[in-house]
Design an enzyme around this catalytic site. Sequence first.
Site, short mmCIF file in Angstrom:
data_model
loop_
_atom_site.label_atom_id
_atom_site.label_comp_id
_atom_site.label_asym_id
_atom_site.label_seq_id
_atom_site.Cartn_x
_atom_site.Cartn_y
_atom_site.Cartn_z
N VAL A 155 -2.55 -5.70 -13.37
CA VAL A 155 -1.33 -6.40 -13.82
C VAL A 155 -0.32 -6.54 -12.68
O VAL A 155 -0.36 -5.79 -11.70
CB VAL A 155 -0.66 -5.67 -15.00
CG1 VAL A 155 -1.53 -5.74 -16.25
CG2 VAL A 155 -0.34 -4.22 -14.65
N ASP B 205 -2.18 5.40 -12.25
CA ASP B 205 -3.52 4.84 -12.42
C ASP B 205 -4.54 5.98 -12.30
O ASP B 205 -4.76 6.72 -13.25
CB ASP B 205 -3.72 3.75 -11.37
CG ASP B 205 -5.00 2.98 -11.53
OD1 ASP B 205 -5.51 2.90 -12.66
OD2 ASP B 205 -5.52 2.46 -10.52
P1 IMP Z 1 -3.01 5.74 -8.22
O1 IMP Z 1 -2.83 6.63 -7.03
O2 IMP Z 1 -4.44 5.32 -8.41
O3 IMP Z 1 -2.43 6.29 -9.50
O4 IMP Z 1 -2.33 4.35 -7.85
C1 IMP Z 1 -1.05 4.06 -8.08
C2 IMP Z 1 -0.64 2.86 -7.25
O5 IMP Z 1 -1.64 1.82 -7.18
C3 IMP Z 1 0.55 2.23 -7.91
O6 IMP Z 1 1.75 2.81 -7.52
C4 IMP Z 1 0.41 0.77 -7.52
O7 IMP Z 1 1.07 0.52 -6.28
C5 IMP Z 1 -1.06 0.53 -7.34
N1 IMP Z 1 -1.64 -0.11 -8.56
C6 IMP Z 1 -2.47 0.47 -9.45
N2 IMP Z 1 -2.79 -0.39 -10.43
C7 IMP Z 1 -2.13 -1.54 -10.18
C8 IMP Z 1 -2.05 -2.82 -10.88
O8 IMP Z 1 -2.62 -3.07 -11.95
N3 IMP Z 1 -1.26 -3.76 -10.29
C9 IMP Z 1 -0.59 -3.55 -9.13
N4 IMP Z 1 -0.62 -2.37 -8.45
C10 IMP Z 1 -1.40 -1.38 -8.98
#
Ligand code: IMP
Length: 204
Positions: free
Chosen positions: A177, A127
């Site tokens: 999602v 993300d």
């Molecule tokens: P990042 O550090 O922002 O890339 O976040 C990654 C983590 O956020 C993922 O491994 C998920 O656990 C959580 N996450 C991000 N987007 C979603 C979503 O749409 N649904 C559920 N979990 C999410």
Amino acid sequence: MSGPSAPEVKMTDRKSIAEISSSLPPGIERVFFTEEQVDARIAEVAGEIGRKYDGRELKLIGVLKGSVFFLTALARKLTMPVKIDFLGISSFSAPAAGGAPGLVRISKDLDEPIQDEDVLLVEDIVDTGFTTRYLLHTLAGRGPRSLGICTLLDRNVRRIVQVPVDFRCFEIPDVFVVGCGLDYKQLYRNLGCVALMNPGKLEP
Ligand code: IMP
Ligand code: MG
């Protein structure tokens, strides 16, 4: 190696999106990718991985808990010798971290070293990129022979820090999602499809 964005859902799919969506639990707005589409795409990506690591042994590292469902489905489709290991992480929200965004720490470490191994970090979703960047940095310091990233979902539109995603199954827009390991308040990880969550629909 980049994957396609949302494939068009054909009416020839075993069940239409409308049919599946009508039987979904509360709070789930609609299906994004059906179980069949997810399975087919995982098989394709497993083929890409097989070509890249041909003749080598691969260690898959999953991030608990979100990547468990994807990692096991992917591992079943790989034909080279595969080892698996898992990492647990805690992310700190901005207030808890004193205002700093994207702080992550390891809450459960790998069981085995990864020195001189070909390692593929398996994620449920990339993300903002903070989690993946932290994990890449940590794992790179342990001397793997190579280190790649494979993710079920890539939400590139929200990326804050750049990370090199080697294999992705689907690109998704800026929506929340669930399913295929992804949760809302720990629920819905076990859905076979990837579905759009609307927490507002849960309110009385
Ligand atoms: P990042 O550090 O922002 O890339 O976040 C990654 C983590 O956020 C993922 O491994 C998920 O656990 C959580 N996450 C991000 N987007 C979603 C979503 O749409 N649904 C559920 N979990 C999410
Ligand atoms: Mg989560």
